[in-house]
Structure formats: C-alpha cells, structure tokens
Scaffold this motif. Structure first.
Motif, PDB file in Angstrom:
ATOM      1  N   MET A   4      12.446  90.299 -44.196  1.00 46.72           N
ATOM      2  CA  MET A   4      12.747  89.450 -43.057  1.00 46.72           C
ATOM      3  C   MET A   4      13.109  88.048 -43.547  1.00 46.72           C
ATOM      4  N   ARG A   5      13.874  87.343 -42.728  1.00 48.56           N
ATOM      5  CA  ARG A   5      14.091  85.920 -42.992  1.00 48.56           C
ATOM      6  C   ARG A   5      13.450  85.147 -41.852  1.00 48.56           C
ATOM      7  N   VAL A   6      12.994  83.968 -42.160  1.00 49.71           N
ATOM      8  CA  VAL A   6      12.361  83.120 -41.154  1.00 49.71           C
ATOM      9  C   VAL A   6      13.469  82.394 -40.403  1.00 49.71           C
ATOM     10  N   GLU A  24      15.323  90.646 -39.398  1.00 50.76           N
ATOM     11  CA  GLU A  24      15.601  91.553 -40.506  1.00 50.76           C
ATOM     12  C   GLU A  24      16.776  91.045 -41.330  1.00 50.76           C
ATOM     13  N   VAL A  25      16.637  91.087 -42.646  1.00 51.19           N
ATOM     14  CA  VAL A  25      17.728  90.695 -43.530  1.00 51.19           C
ATOM     15  C   VAL A  25      18.863  91.705 -43.433  1.00 51.19           C
ATOM     16  N   VAL A 115       9.351  87.749 -47.357  1.00 53.41           N
ATOM     17  CA  VAL A 115       8.483  88.228 -46.280  1.00 53.41           C
ATOM     18  C   VAL A 115       8.960  89.620 -45.882  1.00 53.41           C
ATOM     19  N   PHE A 116       8.021  90.567 -45.823  1.00 54.34           N
ATOM     20  CA  PHE A 116       8.329  91.937 -45.427  1.00 54.34           C
ATOM     21  C   PHE A 116       7.467  92.319 -44.230  1.00 54.34           C
TER      22      PHE A 116
END
Length: 157
Positions: A4-6, A24-25, A115-116
């Motif tokens: 994930m990206r913030v 989600e990236v 981050v996952f």
C-alpha cells in the motif's frame, strides 16, 4: 499481502475524525482507517516534511532503532476484529512487534519502510474508488491552495 501507499490523512465530517487513507500500489482498493488526532498529526507532519523542534514519539522510535542497530523491514496490517485494525512491525532477525496501524505507518514513513495489508483485511474493509474521483479531489485541493480571498472581490463591470 498487498503493498500500500499512504495517500494521507483526511478528516471525516461532522465528527472531525481523522482517517488514514491507504491505496494499493498495484490495484485500485483503498483502505480507510480511523485514527487518533496525535497519530494523524505525526503522519501529516512527516508527509509534509515538517521537522518538529523536538522529536515526536515516532521520531524517538526511529532514533532508538538507529541507535540499537535494528532495521524495520516492513509494516503489516494483519487483522481486523470488531472494527479494530491490528498491525505488526517486522524487523530484521524475524522480530515482530504488534501495534496500532497508525503508529506503524507513522514509523514506516520516517524510516521509508513499505506498508502491506493482509488480503483478508482488504477484502473485508477495502473500498474501490475510481481514479477519476481522486484526480478531481486533487485538482480541487490544488485550486483551493492557489486561490485567495481577493479572487472573489467584485469588479465594476
């Protein structure tokens, strides 16, 4: 697990409740997590590149890791129980420490760790929002950043 990206911190109205928004990236799902004001401030300050005069708690954690020679490899949001999210900090040497996702993300941002989110958590709490909506919101925010009260003054014409 999905990386994930913030996206950032949003404020839910009318309760004025901060929401951490992850995306989600390699996908289109978002994960909103309602968090406390202090953690929201810590995340927002780091995203904006603001360095406080004295270290905040999350800065202290980063400094402790540096001093003791440990590496935060990643953050994992691993569970959702009765509306409460659970996260793990994953360190070198296969060490794990359970914590709140807001604290985990605040530390990850300072360290540059990914981050996952567990697939079961995303399935249960993830939301799909079209990219166009995010683009519209970003354009509107940019408009607000560049406008001043003088732009609304009446003219003689």
């Amino acid at each position: 697990m999905s990386e994930m990206r913030v996206v950032g911190i949003r404020v839910e109205q009318p309760q004025n409740q901060p929401v951490l928004l992850l995306r989600e990236v390699d996908g289109e799902r978002y994960l909103p997590i309602w968090i406390g004001q202090n953690e929201a401030t810590a995340i927002a300050l780091e995203q904006q590149g603001v360095e406080p005069a004295r270290p905040l708690t999350h800065d202290l954690i980063k400094n402790l890791l540096d001093t003791f020679g440990h590496t935060l490899l990643e953050v994992r949001i691993v569970d959702l129980q009765e509306g409460t999210f659970f996260a793990d900090l994953v360190f070198d040497g296969e060490m794990r420490v359970s914590c709140r996702p807001s604290d985990a993300v605040a530390v990850a941002l300072r360290i540059g760790a990914p981050v996952f989110v567990d697939e079961a958590v995303l399935t249960e709490a993830g939301l799909v929002m079209p990219d166009e909506r995010e683009d519209e919101v970003e354009k509107f925010k940019e408009f607000l950043d560049n406008i001043s009260p003088d732009d609304f003054k009446a003219t003689d014409g």
